[in-house]
Design an enzyme around this catalytic site. Structure first.
Site, PDB file in Angstrom:
ATOM      1  N   ARG A 192       0.806  -1.218   0.000  1.00  0.00           N
ATOM      2  CA  ARG A 192       0.000   0.000   0.000  1.00  0.00           C
ATOM      3  C   ARG A 192       0.838   1.267   0.000  1.00  0.00           C
ATOM      4  O   ARG A 192       0.313   2.356  -0.241  1.00  0.00           O
ATOM      5  CB  ARG A 192      -0.998  -0.040   1.162  1.00  0.00           C
ATOM      6  CG  ARG A 192      -2.119  -1.058   0.913  1.00  0.00           C
ATOM      7  CD  ARG A 192      -3.107  -1.129   2.053  1.00  0.00           C
ATOM      8  NE  ARG A 192      -2.570  -1.768   3.227  1.00  0.00           N
ATOM      9  CZ  ARG A 192      -2.592  -3.081   3.456  1.00  0.00           C
ATOM     10  NH1 ARG A 192      -3.094  -3.895   2.540  1.00  0.00           N
ATOM     11  NH2 ARG A 192      -2.109  -3.583   4.571  1.00  0.00           N
ATOM     12  N   GLU A 226       6.420 -12.383  13.367  1.00  0.00           N
ATOM     13  CA  GLU A 226       6.017 -13.088  14.584  1.00  0.00           C
ATOM     14  C   GLU A 226       6.428 -14.551  14.511  1.00  0.00           C
ATOM     15  O   GLU A 226       6.881 -15.141  15.492  1.00  0.00           O
ATOM     16  CB  GLU A 226       4.493 -12.971  14.788  1.00  0.00           C
ATOM     17  CG  GLU A 226       4.002 -13.581  16.085  1.00  0.00           C
ATOM     18  CD  GLU A 226       2.514 -13.392  16.283  1.00  0.00           C
ATOM     19  OE1 GLU A 226       2.004 -13.815  17.336  1.00  0.00           O
ATOM     20  OE2 GLU A 226       1.855 -12.820  15.396  1.00  0.00           O
TER      21      GLU A 226
END
Length: 253
Positions: free
Chosen positions: A139, A176
């Site tokens: 984006r 993560e």
């Protein structure tokens, strides 16, 4: 015009006593339900403009809660910031349960809010001698090119692995679970250039850090990182260290 209904779920915004008072109010014909952990507000609307209006009312109601969207940043209460914040849709439990997804596609549908977003960035960076606007996939590709054109800079895409066809340099960063890479074409930037790194949102800051390191490895000075939205609870700003960050809207993580 066909009437549609907008359903917005908010968690832990009101204690039971205050919820009862709000639920009893005739606000826009709204209907309220409450479970142990959350309440739902169902508001009739006939257009996306009405959705933004009712959404801003909810922000006022929730102004003392982490769920409330707050206006950012160093530049104070520019009225354009409020319009931008109201145009961003929050979708709960996407892409997985527990996530409040900050959806900028509704901002892109609002031509005034989208123009305000670009204008605010251009006003900030037009006189900072920036020659490179580096957009982070994906984006960052939406906001970067119009800013680059307006300030007279080139746009450099920072891409995920195996997306760029030419010779690349890459920077690995942690997620993560596992790692990923950010890549940039060799020769896209030169030592001594001044760069702005832009993305739509900063969460943990991993992708922004990787983009910064790529640019710094070839001698580019990163003037600032810029995002439309920040999720402060994820502390991405801390991960950037002393590198400056500018955001328009703060939102709950």
């Amino acid at each position: 015009m066909m009437q549609t209904t907008s359903l917005i779920r908010c968690s832990n915004l009101l204690p039971p006593s205050r919820f009862a008072a709000v639920a009893a109010s005739p606000l826009l014909g709204a209907s309220f339900t409450r479970s142990e952990a959350s309440f739902c507000v169902q508001l009739p609307s006939t257009s996306s403009q009405n959705y933004r209006f009712t959404h801003s009312i909810l922000r006022c109601v929730a102004s003392n809660s982490v769920q409330g969207r707050q206006m950012a940043s160093e530049d104070g209460q520019d009225p354009r910031i409020s319009r931008i914040a109201s145009a961003i849709r929050v979708i709960p439990d996407f892409p997985k349960p527990g996530i409040l997804f900050q959806d900028i596609t509704t901002l892109l549908l609002d031509t005034k809010a989208f123009r305000d977003t670009i204008d605010l960035f251009v006003e900030r960076y037009k006189d900072k001698n920036i020659s490179v606007v580096a957009g982070v996939e994906a984006r960052g590709f939406i906001f970067g090119p119009p800013i680059a054109l307006a300030i007279g800079a080139k746009f450099v895409p920072m891409r995920k692995p195996n997306k760029l066809p030419g010779e690349v340099i890459s920077e690995e960063y942690s997620l993560e679970y596992g790692t990923d890479k950010m890549e940039m074409h060799v020769g896209a930037v030169k030592a001594g250039e001044r760069a702005l790194v832009i993305d739509d949102l900063i969460a943990t800051g991993g992708t922004l850090c990787a983009a910064i390191k790529l640019l710094e490895r070839v001698g580019v000075e990163v003037v600032e990182c810029a995002c439309v939205i920040e999720l402060p609870e994820l502390k991405g700003r801390d991960r950037l260290g002393d590198r400056p960050l500018f955001v328009l809207v703060n939102a709950a993580a």
